[in-house]
Design an enzyme around this catalytic site. Structure first.
Site, PDB file in Angstrom:
ATOM      1  CB  CYS A 114     119.810  75.928  21.494  1.00 18.94           C
ATOM      2  SG  CYS A 114     120.144  74.169  21.561  1.00 18.94           S
TER       3      CYS A 114
ATOM      4  NE  ARG B 191     118.265  80.342  25.386  1.00 23.22           N
ATOM      5  CZ  ARG B 191     117.207  80.338  26.183  1.00 23.22           C
ATOM      6  NH1 ARG B 191     117.094  81.260  27.106  1.00 23.22           N
ATOM      7  NH2 ARG B 191     116.272  79.435  26.054  1.00 23.22           N
TER       8      ARG B 191
ATOM      9  CD1 TRP C 173     124.750  73.364  26.958  1.00 24.48           C
ATOM     10  CD2 TRP C 173     123.031  71.939  26.951  1.00 24.48           C
ATOM     11  NE1 TRP C 173     124.831  72.589  28.093  1.00 24.48           N
ATOM     12  CE2 TRP C 173     123.792  71.706  28.109  1.00 24.48           C
ATOM     13  CE3 TRP C 173     121.902  71.153  26.732  1.00 24.48           C
ATOM     14  CZ2 TRP C 173     123.455  70.729  29.041  1.00 24.48           C
ATOM     15  CZ3 TRP C 173     121.568  70.184  27.657  1.00 24.48           C
ATOM     16  CH2 TRP C 173     122.348  69.983  28.804  1.00 24.48           C
TER      17      TRP C 173
ATOM     18  CG  ASN D 190     115.765  76.528  22.891  1.00 25.81           C
ATOM     19  OD1 ASN D 190     116.364  75.565  23.366  1.00 25.81           O
ATOM     20  ND2 ASN D 190     115.187  77.448  23.634  1.00 25.81           N
ATOM     21  N   GLY D 191     114.840  73.327  21.775  1.00 24.33           N
ATOM     22  CA  GLY D 191     113.826  72.427  22.324  1.00 24.33           C
ATOM     23  C   GLY D 191     114.129  71.008  21.901  1.00 24.33           C
TER      24      GLY D 191
ATOM     25  CD  GLU E  33     123.230  79.001  45.426  1.00 27.18           C
ATOM     26  OE1 GLU E  33     122.675  77.906  45.220  1.00 27.18           O
ATOM     27  OE2 GLU E  33     123.511  79.782  44.499  1.00 27.18           O
TER      28      GLU E  33
ATOM     29  CE  LYS F 295     125.870  79.331  42.040  1.00 30.10           C
ATOM     30  NZ  LYS F 295     124.465  79.669  41.963  1.00 30.10           N
TER      31      LYS F 295
ATOM     32  CD  GLU G  86     126.591  76.738  39.000  1.00 29.27           C
ATOM     33  OE1 GLU G  86     125.978  77.361  39.863  1.00 29.27           O
ATOM     34  OE2 GLU G  86     126.111  76.492  37.884  1.00 29.27           O
TER      35      GLU G  86
ATOM     36  CG  HIS H 125     124.318  61.120  61.633  1.00 28.02           C
ATOM     37  ND1 HIS H 125     124.131  60.276  62.708  1.00 28.02           N
ATOM     38  CD2 HIS H 125     123.906  62.345  62.039  1.00 28.02           C
ATOM     39  CE1 HIS H 125     123.597  60.957  63.713  1.00 28.02           C
ATOM     40  NE2 HIS H 125     123.455  62.214  63.333  1.00 28.02           N
TER      41      HIS H 125
ATOM     42  CE  LYS I 243     121.232  82.991  34.312  1.00 29.33           C
ATOM     43  NZ  LYS I 243     121.858  82.722  35.601  1.00 29.33           N
TER      44      LYS I 243
HETATM   45  C1  F6R Z   1     123.098  77.237  39.384  1.00 27.37           C
HETATM   46  C2  F6R Z   1     121.962  77.476  38.541  1.00 27.37           C
HETATM   47  C3  F6R Z   1     120.994  76.359  38.330  1.00 27.37           C
HETATM   48  C4  F6R Z   1     119.571  76.919  38.260  1.00 27.37           C
HETATM   49  C5  F6R Z   1     118.582  75.814  37.893  1.00 27.37           C
HETATM   50  C6  F6R Z   1     117.147  76.323  37.902  1.00 27.37           C
HETATM   51  O1  F6R Z   1     123.886  78.376  39.509  1.00 27.37           O
HETATM   52  O2  F6R Z   1     121.805  78.541  38.021  1.00 27.37           O
HETATM   53  O3  F6R Z   1     121.095  75.405  39.320  1.00 27.37           O
HETATM   54  O4  F6R Z   1     119.249  77.468  39.496  1.00 27.37           O
HETATM   55  O5  F6R Z   1     118.882  75.321  36.627  1.00 27.37           O
HETATM   56  O6  F6R Z   1     116.997  77.400  37.031  1.00 27.37           O
HETATM   57  P1  F6R Z   1     115.740  78.358  37.123  1.00 27.37           P
HETATM   58  O7  F6R Z   1     115.849  79.171  38.360  1.00 27.37           O
HETATM   59  O8  F6R Z   1     115.833  79.208  35.892  1.00 27.37           O
HETATM   60  O9  F6R Z   1     114.528  77.494  37.136  1.00 27.37           O
END
Ligand code: F6R
Length: 598
Positions: free
Chosen positions: A2, A27, A72, A96-97, A471, A475, A478, A494, A593
């Site tokens: 959050c 967040r 969140w 937050n937590g 990756e 991307k 998500e 396979h 994020k």
């Molecule tokens: C995808 C994304 C997440 C983060 C993951 C780790 O676009 O952003 O998969 O890479 O949550 O986050 P960090 O790098 O902050 O540990």
């Protein structure tokens, strides 16, 4: 997970809190709320949904002190009742937590006569502070925190008094002129001040307009150092781009330039990192990389680089799995986390450290928790990344990993001075080559538009291109909600080949390198199943176009560096696909994020 904010000053608190909360929406964005001290009493306003819905419901409130929250959901559904702030008597709390023992606290407080109106863990904290409050808010907060197990960044409002505290969740205090700020992250308050003080675990701040006092959990005063942040405000704004993600994709040349600044000298063929010494490299015989999500994908490329350039065996582990794997890590453990706050990564790193090796963090956030848990930190210097989908931070992670692998390669005598110089010259050219790819984005958009109605898309690559396939798929899924798979191209036969049909577009990353010929064969395999294939190739490639439906060319570079260029293509393909499907690109559903829960 959050975002929390607080303000105590001489201006109206509401516009500042709302503005700062909007910058924290990455967040969490399922509900929001504020509490303001106004005309002798605290007013609380909350709503389900994004900050904009809350803003519409707010009356004009002149009060100069308040707290705010964007949520969140973890405990309790995302609705108005569960939205923060939570209140008990004169106490309002944003959090937050996760409070792990909230069920026990809830039962205990209920027996003492407190009534709970929400399903959240945070409400227990509000009642606890109220329970302990006897005219001194810092005392009450300390006593309440003593009873709590779990993680928290909190702001507590009682009358016109404001207190903040943290453990395992980020919190920064912004220092202004006759006004001070609290926020979960720097960009939230960068518009108001660049002077920041990072709260450490188990520290409490009493935030008045003209003074901030810091205490430990025994109420002993603590001296804190203020840092001046050199990110500018523009970096935290969209600056004319439709989405932060697109802006951040475009910022990659600048981000990489910053990542390299002062660390490489191509003339001397030398790399230097603050705090890292070449003699430390000699003792490294195995590297364990720990990360999640996009950072994991960067780590997987890192594994190939450490092995190919430095001859050091490397493992890359998904942080949430490593903790329970009982495997002993290498003599160097590298944690990669752009936020520096990812709970799974932090927990795995702590576990790895019990084996006694050295530890290193690669992160973008100065003073983040990960930096306190390791022997050395390397900052990515990407600038603030607001879009939930990581783009420029991934690029900077790759930049750091290339430098680190070359540095280790030199230290181990595996990279000659000549090779080093050539690699560094090529690395320096990557930002300009990315700019060229960005100049070609309309043609990439064309393919994204064409395949945006697909239900399944595969990204395939081999060796160094395999992490980029992963990756690309991450991307795409998500932000566009299309089911996507990233596969090592040699693995298709396979099993997954059974899924390939004429309705399954395949993005094949086929830049030149060790496995190019094998990759051509893999492309033929999927073509034989009639899959439409878009190949990402070097500009000089004249072979692959015979076998595929479309080619996207990237500038020619050293084979080992081309993953940085292919990255930009898969990011743009994902972005434009999501745009064609009208998805909320910067804030994809169910995601946040910074993932501060395990
Ligand atoms: C995808 C994304 C997440 C983060 C993951 C780790 O676009 O952003 O998969 O890479 O949550 O986050 P960090 O790098 O902050 O540990």
């Amino acid at each position: 997970m959050c975002g929390i904010v607080g303000y105590n000053g001489t201006r109206k608190a509401v516009p500042i809190l709302i503005d700062s909360l909007k910058r924290l929406e990455y967040r969490g964005y399922d509900s929001a709320g504020i509490a303001i001290f106004n005309e002798g009493k605290v007013e609380v306003h909350k709503d389900e949904g994004k900050i904009a819905s809350l803003e519409k419901t707010l009356p004009d409130i002149p009060g100069n002190v308040g707290i705010g929250h964007t949520r969140w959901a973890t405990h309790g559904r995302p609705n108005k009742v569960n939205a923060h702030p939570h209140t008990s008597g004169n106490i309002s709390v944003v959090h937050n937590g996760i409070i792990e023992n909230y069920q026990q606290l809830r039962e205990k407080l209920t027996r003492s006569g407190y009534q709970f109106s929400s399903e959240t863990d945070t409400e227990a904290l509000a009642h606890l502070v109220n329970h302990y409050y006897k005219n001194d808010l810092v005392d009450a907060v300390i006593l309440a925190l003593n009873d709590i197990k779990g993680s928290y960044a909190i702001a507590v409002l009682c009358g016109n008094q404001l207190v903040a505290a943290r453990k395992d969740s980020p919190l920064v205090i912004g220092v202004g002129e006759n006004e001070n700020f609290i926020a979960s992250d720097i960009p939230a308050i960068l518009k108001y001040t660049r002077k920041m003080i990072f709260l450490d675990d188990m520290e409490i701040a009493y935030v008045a307009p003209d003074k901030i006092s810091f205490f430990d959990t025994s109420k002993r005063p603590i001296e804190k150092t203020m840092k001046v942040i050199d990110w500018d405000m523009e970096a935290a704004e969209k600056s004319g781009y439709e989405h932060f993600m697109l802006k951040e994709i475009h910022e990659q040349p600048k981000a990489l330039h910053e990542t390299f600044a002062g660390r490489i000298s191509e003339l001397e063929g030398a790399i230097a990192f603050d705090g890292l010494k070449e003699e430390q490299v000699r003792d490294i015989n195995r590297i364990s990389i720990i990360a999640c999500g996009t950072s994991y994908n960067a780590g997987l490329l890192g594994k190939y680089l450490f092995e190919q350039l430095a001859g050091i065996h490397a493992d890359v582990e998904i942080a949430s799995e490593f903790r329970y794997s009982h495997s002993s890590p290498g003599s160097l453990v590298i944690g990669i986390s752009q936020s520096g706050e990812t709970a799974d990564t932090l927990a795995a790193l702590r576990e790895a450290k019990t084996f006694g090796g050295r530890s290193l963090a690669i992160t973008n956030i100065m003073g983040s928790t990960i930096t306190r848990d390791v022997d050395n930190s390397i900052y990515m210097r990407s600038g603030p990344e607001i879009g939930v989908a990581a783009t420029k931070t991934f690029m900077s992670q790759l930049g750091v990993l290339y430098l680190l692998a070359l540095y280790f390669g030199k230290g181990k005598g595996k990279v000659s001075s000549d090779r080093m110089k050539r690699m560094l010259v090529s690395l320096r050219q990557i930002p300009a080559q990315i700019t060229r790819i960005l100049g070609n984005k309309e043609s990439i958009k064309k393919y994204a538009d064409k395949y945006s109605s697909a239900s399944d898309i595969f990204f395939i690559g081999r060796t160094l291109n395999y992490p980029i396939a992963l990756e690309g798929a991450l991307k795409l899924k998500e932000i566009s909600y299309i089911h996507a798979e990233g596969y090592a191209a040699g693995e298709l036969k396979h099993g997954p080949l059974a899924l390939i049909t004429k309705s399954t577009p395949v993005i094949a990353i086929a830049t030149k390198g060790l496995t190019y010929d094998k990759m051509v064969n893999n492309i033929k395999e999927v073509k034989a199943r009639e899959a439409p294939v878009i190949a990402i190739v070097d500009e000089k490639d004249s072979e692959i176009e015979k076998y595929v439906d479309a080619v996207i060319r990237v500038p020619a570079t050293d084979d080992i560096l081309s993953p940085m260029l292919s990255t930009v293509v898969v990011q743009l393909l994902s972005y434009y696909t999501a745009k064609a499907r009208s998805c909320p690109i910067d804030q994809p559903r169910n995601l946040a994020k910074s993932v501060t829960v395990e």
